[in-house]
Design an enzyme around this catalytic site. Structure first.
Site, PDB file in Angstrom:
ATOM      1  N   HIS A  22      18.772  -2.134  -4.258  1.00  0.00           N
ATOM      2  CA  HIS A  22      17.998  -3.228  -3.525  1.00  0.00           C
ATOM      3  C   HIS A  22      19.192  -4.628  -2.821  1.00  0.00           C
ATOM      4  CE1 HIS A  22      14.420  -1.581  -4.499  1.00  0.00           C
ATOM      5  NE2 HIS A  22      14.878  -1.341  -5.854  1.00  0.00           N
ATOM      6  N   GLU A  43      26.085   6.452  -5.558  1.00  0.00           N
ATOM      7  CA  GLU A  43      25.756   7.620  -6.191  1.00  0.00           C
ATOM      8  C   GLU A  43      24.311   7.966  -6.125  1.00  0.00           C
ATOM      9  OE1 GLU A  43      26.430   7.228 -10.497  1.00  0.00           O
ATOM     10  OE2 GLU A  43      28.700   6.823 -10.258  1.00  0.00           O
ATOM     11  N   GLN A  44      23.580   6.953  -5.536  1.00  0.00           N
ATOM     12  CA  GLN A  44      22.073   7.391  -5.367  1.00  0.00           C
ATOM     13  C   GLN A  44      21.646   5.982  -4.490  1.00  0.00           C
ATOM     14  OE1 GLN A  44      19.906   7.796  -8.891  1.00  0.00           O
ATOM     15  NE2 GLN A  44      20.157   5.677  -9.623  1.00  0.00           N
ATOM     16  N   ASP A 248      36.219 -47.829  18.690  1.00  0.00           N
ATOM     17  CA  ASP A 248      36.686 -48.753  17.920  1.00  0.00           C
ATOM     18  C   ASP A 248      37.723 -48.124  16.843  1.00  0.00           C
ATOM     19  OD1 ASP A 248      35.966 -50.708  19.519  1.00  0.00           O
ATOM     20  OD2 ASP A 248      34.427 -51.446  18.142  1.00  0.00           O
ATOM     21  N   LYS A 270      40.427 -52.667  18.282  1.00  0.00           N
ATOM     22  CA  LYS A 270      41.392 -53.880  18.274  1.00  0.00           C
ATOM     23  C   LYS A 270      41.230 -54.168  16.734  1.00  0.00           C
ATOM     24  CE  LYS A 270      38.843 -55.985  21.461  1.00  0.00           C
ATOM     25  NZ  LYS A 270      38.421 -56.921  22.431  1.00  0.00           N
ATOM     26  N   GLY A 301      31.889 -50.473  16.238  1.00  0.00           N
ATOM     27  CA  GLY A 301      31.341 -50.429  14.968  1.00  0.00           C
ATOM     28  C   GLY A 301      30.207 -51.336  14.611  1.00  0.00           C
ATOM     29  N   VAL A 306      26.309 -57.808  17.796  1.00  0.00           N
ATOM     30  CA  VAL A 306      26.541 -58.591  16.692  1.00  0.00           C
ATOM     31  C   VAL A 306      28.212 -58.644  16.660  1.00  0.00           C
ATOM     32  CG1 VAL A 306      26.370 -59.432  14.533  1.00  0.00           C
ATOM     33  CG2 VAL A 306      24.522 -58.134  15.510  1.00  0.00           C
ATOM     34  N   THR A 331      24.277 -53.121  11.853  1.00  0.00           N
ATOM     35  CA  THR A 331      25.446 -54.088  11.716  1.00  0.00           C
ATOM     36  C   THR A 331      25.745 -54.220  10.089  1.00  0.00           C
ATOM     37  OG1 THR A 331      26.001 -56.419  12.167  1.00  0.00           O
ATOM     38  CG2 THR A 331      23.909 -56.170  11.247  1.00  0.00           C
ATOM     39  N   MET A 383      34.710 -60.624   9.259  1.00  0.00           N
ATOM     40  CA  MET A 383      36.276 -60.828   9.364  1.00  0.00           C
ATOM     41  C   MET A 383      36.699 -62.189   8.914  1.00  0.00           C
ATOM     42  SD  MET A 383      36.684 -59.547  13.476  1.00  0.00           S
ATOM     43  CE  MET A 383      34.928 -60.389  13.841  1.00  0.00           C
ATOM     44  N   GLY A 412      32.535 -50.786   3.375  1.00  0.00           N
ATOM     45  CA  GLY A 412      31.066 -50.849   3.274  1.00  0.00           C
ATOM     46  C   GLY A 412      30.597 -49.606   3.559  1.00  0.00           C
TER      47      GLY A 412
END
Length: 472
Positions: A22, A43-44, A248, A270, A301, A306, A331, A383, A412
């Site tokens: 099967h 075989e079968q 970025d 940058k 990013g 923001v 953000t 930053m 993060g």
């Protein structure tokens, strides 16, 4: 990539199946859908395969396997409960450079059967490289529910018109724009869904006669803080339709892999303290590519509005009368803190939150430190590690308590996420120890991190004993 997904034309090609039970029947049913010529060695045969053999739909080649049976085979499928025989067939097939699949034995497979979504001629194959078949089945069920049945009709019609469209629209960019506009058109979707084939083809003829041409435009897309799962659906659609993507340096590889493969990619990232392309150069690139009629995505990013200078880029586009749109993103202050287990506001700890950047223009206005130093306010600094000393000095000087909890988050939302936790008195040390760039979170809500941490590795605590007791 452990396996290369490919689609093989097996029509009228010999496929050798060793096994007659099967399990072999399930593979044979799939191969017959591809119109392969099935040669069975067993075989079968189980009753259903025996019926197919009697009906002349498969060939019962032999009851015993021999190496010479591999010579005419394009593919080999082994589906017996005889481990020694399975290994023998695999080894001989490998020696003859035949692709072979041994059912439920990944170590003896040179190809595997994926889970398939069939909207012929559109087909989608899903695989976990043999590691989690139940997972791929669940994924297939979800996609089956999302993909309409009339995709097959749309593809069949497109196949008939492909030559005419190519003859009419000589440029690849024009053809791509034509097909994307057509497939997204509500009238064409309705006609194909209702199987109104003649009307759908007439609609194509009318659209082709109009010869729509792509208009240059720029889409500003926020990629989020890193985890590709936080990219919005609209953002995903934009980067997959773009002719060119300016991205970025902080965009994760997960997200970059979602960009359409034939789209051009330009790194315009940058990084603080490192040589990089100027903002004026970035603006000029956006303008020049859009004027060439390209669909441009500026992939930034976090959220482009923001601390991302997205507004400046759109001002430059507006002055050149270039159409633009914006897809907001999660953000970093929202995404990174959520993954770190730090709520930005809480009734017991903070009723307001302020976002600032530690990187300002040399002639920029001084920050309102008195307001920033208020208790019960969460201060998030983008930053900010390079300005940690100034931030610490100013907050202490304007009344923020020395034991105010502080978190420094790097990478993060990614699996490499690191969270360092201390107090305002050791902010400088935390900033020096953390991989850059990083996000600073200052405020009483940080005390909840130990209780609410749910993602990644546990935070590293370097707070004085009083703070350790407070968060405990």
């Amino acid at each position: 990539m452990q396996y290369l997904p490919i689609f093989i034309d097996l029509k009228d090609k010999n496929v050798l199946v060793v096994g007659g039970g099967h399990i072999a029947k399930r593979k044979i049913d799939l191969l017959r859908q591809a119109h392969a010529k099935i040669q069975v060695v067993a075989e079968q045969l189980c009753s259903s395969l025996h019926a197919l053999w009697q009906a002349g739909q498969i060939n019962w080649l032999s009851k015993q396997f021999s190496a010479d049976q591999l010579e005419a085979a394009s593919l080999v499928v082994v589906a017996t409960n005889d481990t020694a025989l399975n290994q023998q067939v695999y080894q001989l097939a490998q020696q003859q450079n035949r692709l072979v699949n041994t059912v439920d034995d990944q170590t003896h497979c040179s190809f595997i059967f994926p889970s398939i979504i069939d909207r012929s001629p559109v087909q989608i194959a899903i695989s976990s490289a043999g590691t989690a078949p139940v997972l791929t089945r669940l994924l297939r069920e979800k996609l089956e529910a999302l993909l309409p049945q009339h995709l097959s009709t749309m593809a069949e019609i497109a196949g008939r018109w492909r030559g005419k469209v190519k003859a009419t629209l000589s440029q690849l960019k024009q053809r791509r724009y034509f097909w994307e506009t057509l497939f997204n058109h509500s009238q064409f979707q309705r006609l194909t869904q209702n199987q109104q084939i003649e009307q759908a083809e007439q609609f194509i003829a009318e659209q082709l006669q109009q010869r729509p041409t792509p208009l240059g435009e720029v889409t500003l897309v926020g990629a989020g803080p890193g985890d590709a799962g936080l990219l919005t659906l609209k953002g995903l659609q934009a980067i997959q339709q773009a002719d060119i993507v300016l991205y970025d340096a902080l965009i994760s590889e997960q997200i970059l892999s979602l960009i359409r493969r034939d789209a051009d990619r330009i790194l315009v990232g940058k990084r603080a303290g490192k040589p990089s392309i100027s903002q004026t150069q970035i603006n000029n690139l956006l303008i020049n590519y859009a004027k060439q009629g390209k669909r441009v995505v500026r992939l930034k990013g976090g959220d482009p509005f923001v601390f991302g200078r997205g507004g400046e880029e759109l001002q430059a586009l507006q002055q050149e009368n270039i159409p633009f749109s914006v897809v907001p993103g999660v953000t970093a202050a929202v995404g990174a803190t959520a993954y770190a287990g730090i709520p930005l506001t809480h009734r017991d700890y903070a009723q307001s939150v302020i976002f600032i950047t530690g990187h300002r223009q040399a002639n920029g206005n001084a920050l309102a430190w008195k307001s920033l130093a208020q208790a019960n306010t969460t201060l998030v600094v983008y930053m900010g590690t390079i300005k940690a000393s100034e931030i610490q000095t100013q907050l202490l000087a304007h009344g923020r308590h020395p034991t105010t909890p502080v978190a420094v988050i790097s990478q993060g939302t990614l699996v490499q996420q690191q969270v360092q936790i201390g107090t305002l008195t050791n902010l400088i040390d935390l900033a020096e120890q953390t991989e850059k760039p990083a996000l600073l979170v200052i405020g009483e809500v940080v005390t909840l991190q130990q209780q609410l941490q749910w993602f990644g590795q546990p935070a590293i605590y370097s707070a004085p004993n009083t703070f350790q007791q407070q968060v405990a």
